[in-house]
Design an enzyme around this catalytic site. Structure first.
Site, mmCIF file in Angstrom:
data_model
loop_
_atom_site.group_PDB
_atom_site.id
_atom_site.type_symbol
_atom_site.label_atom_id
_atom_site.label_comp_id
_atom_site.label_asym_id
_atom_site.label_seq_id
_atom_site.Cartn_x
_atom_site.Cartn_y
_atom_site.Cartn_z
ATOM 1 N N CYS A 2 0.869 -1.169 0.000
ATOM 2 C CA CYS A 2 0.000 0.000 0.000
ATOM 3 C C CYS A 2 0.908 1.222 0.000
ATOM 4 O O CYS A 2 2.086 1.129 0.327
ATOM 5 C CB CYS A 2 -0.869 0.035 1.242
ATOM 6 S SG CYS A 2 -1.812 -1.480 1.464
ATOM 7 N N ARG A 27 1.990 1.380 -5.853
ATOM 8 C CA ARG A 27 2.121 0.431 -4.745
ATOM 9 C C ARG A 27 0.820 -0.309 -4.443
ATOM 10 O O ARG A 27 0.804 -1.281 -3.682
ATOM 11 C CB ARG A 27 2.568 1.162 -3.467
ATOM 12 C CG ARG A 27 3.893 1.872 -3.605
ATOM 13 C CD ARG A 27 4.250 2.542 -2.309
ATOM 14 N NE ARG A 27 4.396 1.576 -1.239
ATOM 15 C CZ ARG A 27 5.494 0.899 -0.981
ATOM 16 N NH1 ARG A 27 6.563 1.086 -1.713
ATOM 17 N NH2 ARG A 27 5.527 0.039 0.013
ATOM 18 N N TRP A 75 -3.671 -1.940 -1.501
ATOM 19 C CA TRP A 75 -3.629 -3.234 -2.188
ATOM 20 C C TRP A 75 -4.124 -4.226 -1.142
ATOM 21 O O TRP A 75 -3.432 -4.496 -0.160
ATOM 22 C CB TRP A 75 -2.199 -3.552 -2.614
ATOM 23 C CG TRP A 75 -2.064 -4.788 -3.451
ATOM 24 C CD1 TRP A 75 -2.182 -4.880 -4.802
ATOM 25 C CD2 TRP A 75 -1.748 -6.107 -2.988
ATOM 26 N NE1 TRP A 75 -1.969 -6.176 -5.198
ATOM 27 C CE2 TRP A 75 -1.704 -6.949 -4.113
ATOM 28 C CE3 TRP A 75 -1.523 -6.665 -1.735
ATOM 29 C CZ2 TRP A 75 -1.432 -8.313 -4.024
ATOM 30 C CZ3 TRP A 75 -1.248 -8.028 -1.642
ATOM 31 C CH2 TRP A 75 -1.201 -8.826 -2.780
ATOM 32 N N ASN A 101 0.204 -0.051 6.110
ATOM 33 C CA ASN A 101 0.685 -0.870 4.998
ATOM 34 C C ASN A 101 1.286 -2.119 5.622
ATOM 35 O O ASN A 101 2.226 -2.015 6.406
ATOM 36 C CB ASN A 101 1.749 -0.066 4.221
ATOM 37 C CG ASN A 101 2.528 -0.897 3.223
ATOM 38 O OD1 ASN A 101 2.058 -1.926 2.775
ATOM 39 N ND2 ASN A 101 3.710 -0.445 2.874
ATOM 40 N N GLY A 102 0.727 -3.295 5.323
ATOM 41 C CA GLY A 102 1.273 -4.523 5.902
ATOM 42 C C GLY A 102 0.157 -5.447 6.359
ATOM 43 O O GLY A 102 -1.004 -5.287 5.967
ATOM 44 N N GLU A 488 10.907 -14.122 -19.111
ATOM 45 C CA GLU A 488 10.627 -12.717 -18.813
ATOM 46 C C GLU A 488 9.633 -12.130 -19.831
ATOM 47 O O GLU A 488 8.721 -11.389 -19.457
ATOM 48 C CB GLU A 488 11.958 -11.935 -18.806
ATOM 49 C CG GLU A 488 11.845 -10.445 -18.634
ATOM 50 C CD GLU A 488 11.174 -9.983 -17.346
ATOM 51 O OE1 GLU A 488 10.928 -10.811 -16.442
ATOM 52 O OE2 GLU A 488 10.867 -8.787 -17.260
ATOM 53 N N LYS A 492 6.005 -10.558 -18.833
ATOM 54 C CA LYS A 492 5.599 -9.191 -19.210
ATOM 55 C C LYS A 492 4.224 -9.216 -19.868
ATOM 56 O O LYS A 492 3.364 -8.403 -19.543
ATOM 57 C CB LYS A 492 6.593 -8.554 -20.196
ATOM 58 C CG LYS A 492 7.914 -8.073 -19.659
ATOM 59 C CD LYS A 492 7.883 -6.875 -18.768
ATOM 60 C CE LYS A 492 7.638 -7.249 -17.345
ATOM 61 N NZ LYS A 492 8.711 -7.660 -16.526
ATOM 62 N N GLU A 495 1.347 -10.122 -17.329
ATOM 63 C CA GLU A 495 0.975 -9.189 -16.265
ATOM 64 C C GLU A 495 0.295 -7.928 -16.773
ATOM 65 O O GLU A 495 -0.519 -7.368 -16.064
ATOM 66 C CB GLU A 495 2.141 -8.881 -15.327
ATOM 67 C CG GLU A 495 3.309 -8.169 -15.888
ATOM 68 C CD GLU A 495 4.409 -7.948 -14.837
ATOM 69 O OE1 GLU A 495 4.131 -7.907 -13.632
ATOM 70 O OE2 GLU A 495 5.572 -7.798 -15.254
ATOM 71 N N HIS A 511 8.796 -31.758 -25.659
ATOM 72 C CA HIS A 511 8.415 -32.619 -24.523
ATOM 73 C C HIS A 511 7.032 -32.257 -23.978
ATOM 74 O O HIS A 511 6.699 -32.650 -22.859
ATOM 75 C CB HIS A 511 9.463 -32.526 -23.417
ATOM 76 C CG HIS A 511 10.811 -33.004 -23.869
ATOM 77 N ND1 HIS A 511 11.104 -34.346 -24.036
ATOM 78 C CD2 HIS A 511 11.928 -32.329 -24.236
ATOM 79 C CE1 HIS A 511 12.346 -34.471 -24.473
ATOM 80 N NE2 HIS A 511 12.871 -33.257 -24.608
ATOM 81 N N LYS A 610 3.579 -2.796 -7.150
ATOM 82 C CA LYS A 610 4.977 -2.676 -7.550
ATOM 83 C C LYS A 610 5.911 -3.379 -6.577
ATOM 84 O O LYS A 610 6.817 -4.089 -6.976
ATOM 85 C CB LYS A 610 5.333 -1.190 -7.669
ATOM 86 C CG LYS A 610 6.750 -0.928 -8.148
ATOM 87 C CD LYS A 610 6.925 -1.356 -9.579
ATOM 88 C CE LYS A 610 8.339 -1.193 -10.090
ATOM 89 N NZ LYS A 610 8.576 -1.977 -11.298
HETATM 90 O O1 M6R Z 1 11.241 -5.304 -6.287
HETATM 91 P P1 M6R Z 1 11.605 -6.712 -6.679
HETATM 92 O O2 M6R Z 1 12.553 -6.750 -7.800
HETATM 93 O O3 M6R Z 1 12.058 -7.537 -5.519
HETATM 94 O O4 M6R Z 1 10.233 -7.326 -7.185
HETATM 95 C C1 M6R Z 1 10.142 -8.662 -7.555
HETATM 96 C C2 M6R Z 1 8.867 -8.934 -8.308
HETATM 97 O O5 M6R Z 1 7.755 -8.641 -7.511
HETATM 98 C C3 M6R Z 1 8.777 -8.121 -9.605
HETATM 99 O O6 M6R Z 1 9.869 -8.347 -10.430
HETATM 100 C C4 M6R Z 1 7.487 -8.474 -10.367
HETATM 101 O O7 M6R Z 1 7.539 -9.779 -10.824
HETATM 102 C C5 M6R Z 1 7.274 -7.495 -11.511
HETATM 103 N N1 M6R Z 1 5.915 -7.045 -11.531
HETATM 104 C C6 M6R Z 1 7.580 -8.076 -12.830
HETATM 105 O O8 M6R Z 1 7.380 -7.172 -13.871
#
Ligand code: M6R
Length: 615
Positions: A2, A27, A75, A101-102, A488, A492, A495, A511, A610
């Protein structure tokens, strides 16, 4: 997860908090709320939805005057996102108001006790329990807010960054942190509270970052008073001068932060190696490594812990470290590592990779590794973040603020740092020839301009995105160094466009995943010249004979794949070990344009945040 913002001082609090929440929306963005005190009334407005929804509602609902206030963008963890569960939360008397936040893990037992004592609850949140616990402590022992917060937090199990004030004491805000970040901006006769410095950077460069298990009383006309929550000892506040500037956290003419951050990569990579890579002299300077060289050169193995995109960068580093420096590497999801009783010894070096430096699972993995005696090295982007502070040593990526939820420049700058480390160790250990070492350094130095070249495929990629925007599934294939890039690329796309996508090592296709291939399946294949090219071309032929649609990521001037593929996207030639820094660019753009064409919220995709500060 958050975002929290607070203000106390001589200015109107509302515009500062509102703008701050917009900056922190990365966040969390399922609901938002603000509480303001104008010297007479405590006013609160909150709603499910974005900060823009809050603004519309709040300005019709309450007066925005007041020099004291707190705001929150959420969040959800406990309780679905709705108006009632949104923060801030009042205590039963209506005197105290809190944002959090938490997660308070033992909130149910605390709630039961409070119910027995006559408290009532309107929301399903752990936060409403906390504010009433603070009120209960305050009333039972006739205590001031600061003391009551301290006693209450000593009964709490979980993680938090909180900001709370009492309308009867409108000259102070009490804040505390354990596991979630919290910064205090120190101005002239005014203070700012925030999850990171972006909400207050235009007002002050002076910030105090609370450490875990610390709380602070932020009182007008006084110095910030910091205490350890557990043992009550006083901590001298360390005021840090921030380097951040406003431009870095604004979109700068781009439609989305993600696009801006994709385009920032040439400079971000350069900033990451600046002062470290002296290619013409054959030198790599990294104080975090130099100061602990023996730890690395004597290491039995390197264990990488990370999550998400950072984990993918870790996977690339497995190839780099093993290939160049001949050090065995294991790459672990931090969330698995922390709970599986891993074998860790004092001869292990653990590298924790995290853009935010706040990811809860990565932080927990670091603590576990440290408790077993391992040397822990952090690769973080956010300066002063929890992971940067918790590790024995580290190297920052210098990517600048990454605000789009989908990581882009974090990935390429992490690979840059990890490549520098591997090359440095390879040179010291003598596992790389002199000529190869110098060649690698020169090629690394050229990467930013090659990224600029790769970005020129933008319009072409937009057209490919248009062709495939309506499909339900995508496959991404790569081999060797580019297998993690395939993962990766798939992440992308998932998400931000919500299209299902899988990344696979190209040779694994036969496989299982090959069964998915038909004329409706687009398959992105990374088929650069240096990197098992012929083998990947065979895989492409296998796809073609099953009528799959092939999007090839190829080296400039490629002929063979061009003949087979439905589309090709060219990238400049480089070394195989450096190719992920280029092959990832078209994949970022492809996912970006598909999401834009589908009208998705690129910077704030649904359900994501984030920095994931809960496990
Ligand atoms: O801040 P961090 O690099 O530790 O975050 C790790 C993941 O939460 C972050 O890479 C997440 O997978 C991204 N949304 C990917 O684009």
């Amino acid at each position: 997860m958050c975002g929290i913002v607070g203000y106390i001082g001589h200015r109107e609090a509302y515009p500062i908090i509102l703008k701050g929440l917009k900056r922190l929306e990365y966040r969390g963005y399922d609901s938002a709320g603000i509480a303001l005190f104008d010297g007479k009334d405590l006013k609160l407005s909150k709603t499910k939805g974005k900060v823009a929804d809050l603004q519309e509602r709040l300005e019709n609902e309450i007066s925005t005057s007041g020099n004291l206030g707190i705001g929150h963008t959420r969040w959800a963890t406990h309780g679905v996102p709705n108006d009632v569960n949104s923060h801030p939360h009042y205590s039963n008397s209506g005197d105290l108001v809190i944002i959090h936040n938490g997660i308070i893990e033992n909130y149910e037992s605390l709630k039961k006790e409070l119910i027995k004592r006559g408290y009532t609850f309107t929301s399903d949140t752990d936060t409403e329990v906390l504010v009433n616990l603070i009120e209960d402590v305050m009333k039972s022992d006739n205590l001031k807010l600061g003391k009551a917060v301290q006693i209450a937090l000593n009964q709490v199990v979980g993680a938090y960054a909180i900001s709370v004030f009492d309308k009867n004491k409108p000259n102070e805000i009490v804040v505390a942190r354990l596991g979630s970040p919290l910064a205090i901006g120190v101005g002239e006769d005014e203070f700012f509270i925030a999850s990171d410095a972006s909400p207050f950077i235009e007002y002050t460069n002076n910030a105090i970052y609370l450490e875990d298990e610390e709380m602070a009383i932020v009182r007008l006309g006084k110095k910030v008073k910091i205490r350890k929550i557990k043992d009550d000892s006083l901590v001298a506040p360390y005021i840090q001068e921030l380097q951040l500037n406003l431009e870095q956290i604004e979109k700068g003419g781009y439609e989305h932060f993600m696009l801006k951050e994709i385009y920032e990569q040439p400079n971000a990579i350069k900033d990451t190696y600046r002062g470290r890579l002296l290619a013409s002299q054959g030198i790599i300077k990294m104080s975090g490594i130099d100061d602990h060289l023996e730890k690395f050169t004597n290491a039995d193995r390197i264990i990488v812990v990370a999550c998400g995109t950072s984990w993918h960068a870790g996977l690339v580093s497995e190839y780099i470290f093993e290939d160049l420096a001949r050090i065995p590497v294991e790459v672990e999801y931090a969330s698995e590592f922390r709970y599986r009783n891993p074998i860790i010894t004092e001869n292990d070096v653990v590298i924790a990779i995290s853009q935010s430096g706040e990811t809860a699972d990565t932080l927990a993995a670091i603590k576990l590794a440290k408790s077993k005696g391992a040397f822990v090295f952090g690769v973080c982007n956010v300066v002063g973040s929890s992971i940067a502070r918790e590790t024995h040593a580290g190297a920052y990526t210098h990517a600048g603020p990454e605000i789009g939820v989908a990581s882009t420049k974090a990935f390429t700058t992490q690979i840059t740092v990890l490549t520098l480390i591997a090359l440095k160790l390879a040179k010291i250990k003598g596992t790389i020839s002199n000529s190869d070492y110098h060649y690698q350094l020169q090629e690394l130095e050229l990467i930013p301009e090659k990224v600029v070249e790769a970005l020129k495929a933008d319009d072409h990629i937009k057209k490919i995105a248009d062709t495939y925007k309506s499909v339900s599934n995508f496959l991404y294939l790569g081999r060797g160094y580019n297998f993690p890039v395939a993962l990766e690329g798939a992440l992308k796309l998932k998400e931000i466009s919500y299209i299902h996508a899988e990344g696979y090592p190209a040779a694994e296709m036969k496989h299982g995943p090959i069964a998915l291939i038909d004329e409706n399946m687009p398959i992105v294949v990374i088929a650069t010249k240096k990197g098992h090219y012929e083998k990947v071309v065979s895989n492409i032929q296998e796809i073609k004979s099953r009528k799959g649609k092939i999007i090839g990521i190829v080296t400039e001037g490629d002929v063979q794949v061009k003949e087979l593929a439905d589309h090709v996207i060219e990238i400049p030639e480089t070394l195989e070990s450096l190719s992920p820094l280029l092959t990832t660019i078209p994949l970022q753009l492809l996912s970006y344009y598909i999401a834009v064409l589908l009208d998705k919220n690129v910077d704030q995709p649904r359900n994501l945040a984030k920095s994931v500060t809960v496990e």
